[in-house]
Enzyme design. Structure first.
Site, PDB file in Angstrom:
ATOM      1  N   LYS A 189       0.842  -1.215   0.000  1.00 49.65           N
ATOM      2  CA  LYS A 189       0.000   0.000   0.000  1.00 49.65           C
ATOM      3  C   LYS A 189       0.870   1.256   0.000  1.00 49.65           C
ATOM      4  CE  LYS A 189      -2.236  -1.040   3.863  1.00 49.65           C
ATOM      5  NZ  LYS A 189      -1.705  -2.364   4.181  1.00 49.65           N
TER       6      LYS A 189
ATOM      7  N   ARG B 197      -9.493   1.164   8.862  1.00 50.87           N
ATOM      8  CA  ARG B 197      -9.135  -0.224   9.115  1.00 50.87           C
ATOM      9  C   ARG B 197     -10.239  -0.966   9.864  1.00 50.87           C
ATOM     10  NH1 ARG B 197      -3.183   0.371   9.168  1.00 50.87           N
ATOM     11  NH2 ARG B 197      -2.182  -1.637   9.381  1.00 50.87           N
TER      12      ARG B 197
ATOM     13  N   ARG C 168      11.142  -6.384   4.671  1.00 50.86           N
ATOM     14  CA  ARG C 168      11.045  -4.921   4.609  1.00 50.86           C
ATOM     15  C   ARG C 168      12.154  -4.254   5.438  1.00 50.86           C
ATOM     16  NH1 ARG C 168       5.262  -2.706   5.085  1.00 50.86           N
ATOM     17  NH2 ARG C 168       5.174  -4.073   6.913  1.00 50.86           N
TER      18      ARG C 168
ATOM     19  N   ARG D 182      11.217  -2.780  11.056  1.00 49.20           N
ATOM     20  CA  ARG D 182      10.123  -2.369  11.947  1.00 49.20           C
ATOM     21  C   ARG D 182       9.943  -3.406  13.054  1.00 49.20           C
ATOM     22  NH1 ARG D 182       4.921  -0.714   8.299  1.00 49.20           N
ATOM     23  NH2 ARG D 182       3.926  -1.847  10.001  1.00 49.20           N
TER      24      ARG D 182
ATOM     25  N   ARG E 133      -0.963  -9.638  12.753  1.00 46.70           N
ATOM     26  CA  ARG E 133      -1.526  -8.512  11.980  1.00 46.70           C
ATOM     27  C   ARG E 133      -2.399  -9.038  10.834  1.00 46.70           C
ATOM     28  NH1 ARG E 133       3.834  -5.932  10.532  1.00 46.70           N
ATOM     29  NH2 ARG E 133       2.653  -4.546   9.184  1.00 46.70           N
TER      30      ARG E 133
HETATM   31  P1  AMP Z   1       0.860   0.103   9.171  1.00 46.73           P
HETATM   32  O1  AMP Z   1       2.140   0.837   8.948  1.00 46.73           O
HETATM   33  O2  AMP Z   1      -0.273   0.602   8.334  1.00 46.73           O
HETATM   34  O3  AMP Z   1       1.042  -1.398   9.089  1.00 46.73           O
HETATM   35  O4  AMP Z   1       0.416   0.414  10.684  1.00 46.73           O
HETATM   36  C1  AMP Z   1       1.250   0.077  11.795  1.00 46.73           C
HETATM   37  C2  AMP Z   1       0.425  -0.041  13.044  1.00 46.73           C
HETATM   38  O5  AMP Z   1      -0.180   1.233  13.353  1.00 46.73           O
HETATM   39  C3  AMP Z   1      -0.742  -1.014  12.955  1.00 46.73           C
HETATM   40  O6  AMP Z   1      -0.380  -2.358  13.181  1.00 46.73           O
HETATM   41  C4  AMP Z   1      -1.653  -0.476  14.055  1.00 46.73           C
HETATM   42  O7  AMP Z   1      -1.170  -0.809  15.347  1.00 46.73           O
HETATM   43  C5  AMP Z   1      -1.493   1.042  13.897  1.00 46.73           C
HETATM   44  N1  AMP Z   1      -2.484   1.599  12.954  1.00 46.73           N
HETATM   45  C6  AMP Z   1      -2.231   2.188  11.759  1.00 46.73           C
HETATM   46  N2  AMP Z   1      -3.378   2.591  11.176  1.00 46.73           N
HETATM   47  C7  AMP Z   1      -4.371   2.249  12.022  1.00 46.73           C
HETATM   48  C8  AMP Z   1      -5.800   2.392  11.978  1.00 46.73           C
HETATM   49  N3  AMP Z   1      -6.424   2.969  10.947  1.00 46.73           N
HETATM   50  N4  AMP Z   1      -6.515   1.924  13.023  1.00 46.73           N
HETATM   51  C9  AMP Z   1      -5.907   1.360  14.085  1.00 46.73           C
HETATM   52  N5  AMP Z   1      -4.572   1.170  14.189  1.00 46.73           N
HETATM   53  C10 AMP Z   1      -3.802   1.619  13.162  1.00 46.73           C
END
Ligand code: AMP
Length: 301
Positions: free
Chosen positions: A81, A158, A192, A236, A247
């Site tokens: 994404k 999400r 990553r 990360r 996840r």
């Molecule tokens: P990502 O980089 O999109 O994988 O996001 C990393 C982490 O941030 C996720 O695993 C969640 O803990 C938190 N996070 C990001 N976006 C959201 C969202 N829209 N709702 C809830 N938690 C989020």
């Protein structure tokens, strides 16, 4: 007038849901409302050659809404994404807003939420809707103050509740649902790497799935960092095997229903990634009717 009544309904719903969250949602509503416009409808007569594409794609080139695009990227962790949202953001000149980045920035800032967020993120769980909406609305408001218009959201919404709140305050034109074979997702997350200095995203995984039982093979080359980033790469903390699997489970339970939310509204564009960036990017542009935009951009460069 319609915008005002939509906003107040969303605010009322949010207030009813949880009185303590009302100021936060009001903040989001205030930030988002100037972008609002009429919603798009699917018109099969005008879309005979693009039966699987949301009708809004037909109007993008005319920019009939008089504002920049308001798009969302959906897809499992590791699907890419961020990569494609960032490329489209450069191409279209709209901000790429990743809620994952907002959470990581907040974590790094050692602010009041930092330790709470660290625990949630390193366990692969979702941050509460209230916190994420607060971070997003602050980002939107800061962008608006700088004159930004439109957005490509990555990682938001999400949950169905987040989607309902967003839908209640602004029109999302298009939701691009990126899909990748499951065996590639884990490998991509584990491979990553991020440059700790510039934030660039790279990948050391070489994915080579052989054709089997009638399914085609798939090759995704690694995405190596440029020399200036090579010594600054970090992984990360939520890209460990155990956390990535968690996840992915959370995606199925909490985010998969968001696909249906947009599907029934005629806004979902399904896009199966055929391979790495060289194969996928031109096909994505074609699916979005944007091939000529890139031609013009390359010619101007
Ligand atoms: P990502 O980089 O999109 O994988 O996001 C990393 C982490 O941030 C996720 O695993 C969640 O803990 C938190 N996070 C990001 N976006 C959201 C969202 N829209 N709702 C809830 N938690 C989020």
């Amino acid at each position: 007038m319609a915008v005002v009544s939509r906003c107040s309904r969303a605010a009322t719903a949010a207030t009813t849901a949880n009185a303590t969250t009302a100021p936060t949602f009001a903040y989001l509503i205030r930030s988002l409302s100037p972008f609002s416009s009429s919603s798009s409808t699917f018109d099969p007569q005008n879309d005979l050659n693009n039966r699987n594409k949301p009708a809004v794609l037909g109007t993008l080139k005319r920019e009939s809404k008089g504002r920049n695009v308001q798009w969302v990227f959906l897809g499992c962790p590791g699907v890419g994404k961020g990569t494609y949202a960032s490329r489209l953001s450069n191409l279209l000149g709209v901000p790429h807003i990743s809620t994952g980045d907002l959470v990581r920035d907040e974590l790094a800032s050692s602010g009041p939420l930092s330790s709470q967020l660290k625990e949630i993120v390193t366990q692969g769980k979702l941050v509460s809707d209230e916190i994420i909406i607060d971070l997003l609305s602050k980002r939107l408001e800061a962008g608006e103050a700088k004159g930004e218009s439109g957005f490509i959201l990555d990682g938001f919404p999400r949950t169905v509740r987040q989607a309902e709140i967003l839908e209640g305050v602004t029109d999302i034109d298009l939701v691009i649902n990126l899909k990748l074979r499951e065996e590639a997702l884990l490998a991509k997350c584990l491979g990553r790497r991020i440059c700790s200095e510039c934030g660039g995203n790279y990948n050391v995984a070489c994915i080579d799935i052989k054709a089997e039982n009638g399914r085609p093979g798939m090759y995704m080359a690694p995405l190596p960092p440029p020399p200036q980033c090579a010594s600054k790469l970090i992984t990360r903390p939520d890209d460990t095997e155990e956390v990535v699997k968690q996840r992915l489970r959370i995606y199925q339970a909490m985010t998969r229903p968001v696909e249906d939310f947009y599907r029934i509204r005629g806004k979902l564009l399904e896009f199966d990634l055929p391979g790495g960036i060289p194969e996928s990017w031109p096909k994505l542009l074609c699916a979005l009717n944007l091939e000529d935009r890139e031609d013009k951009q390359s010619a101007a460069a």
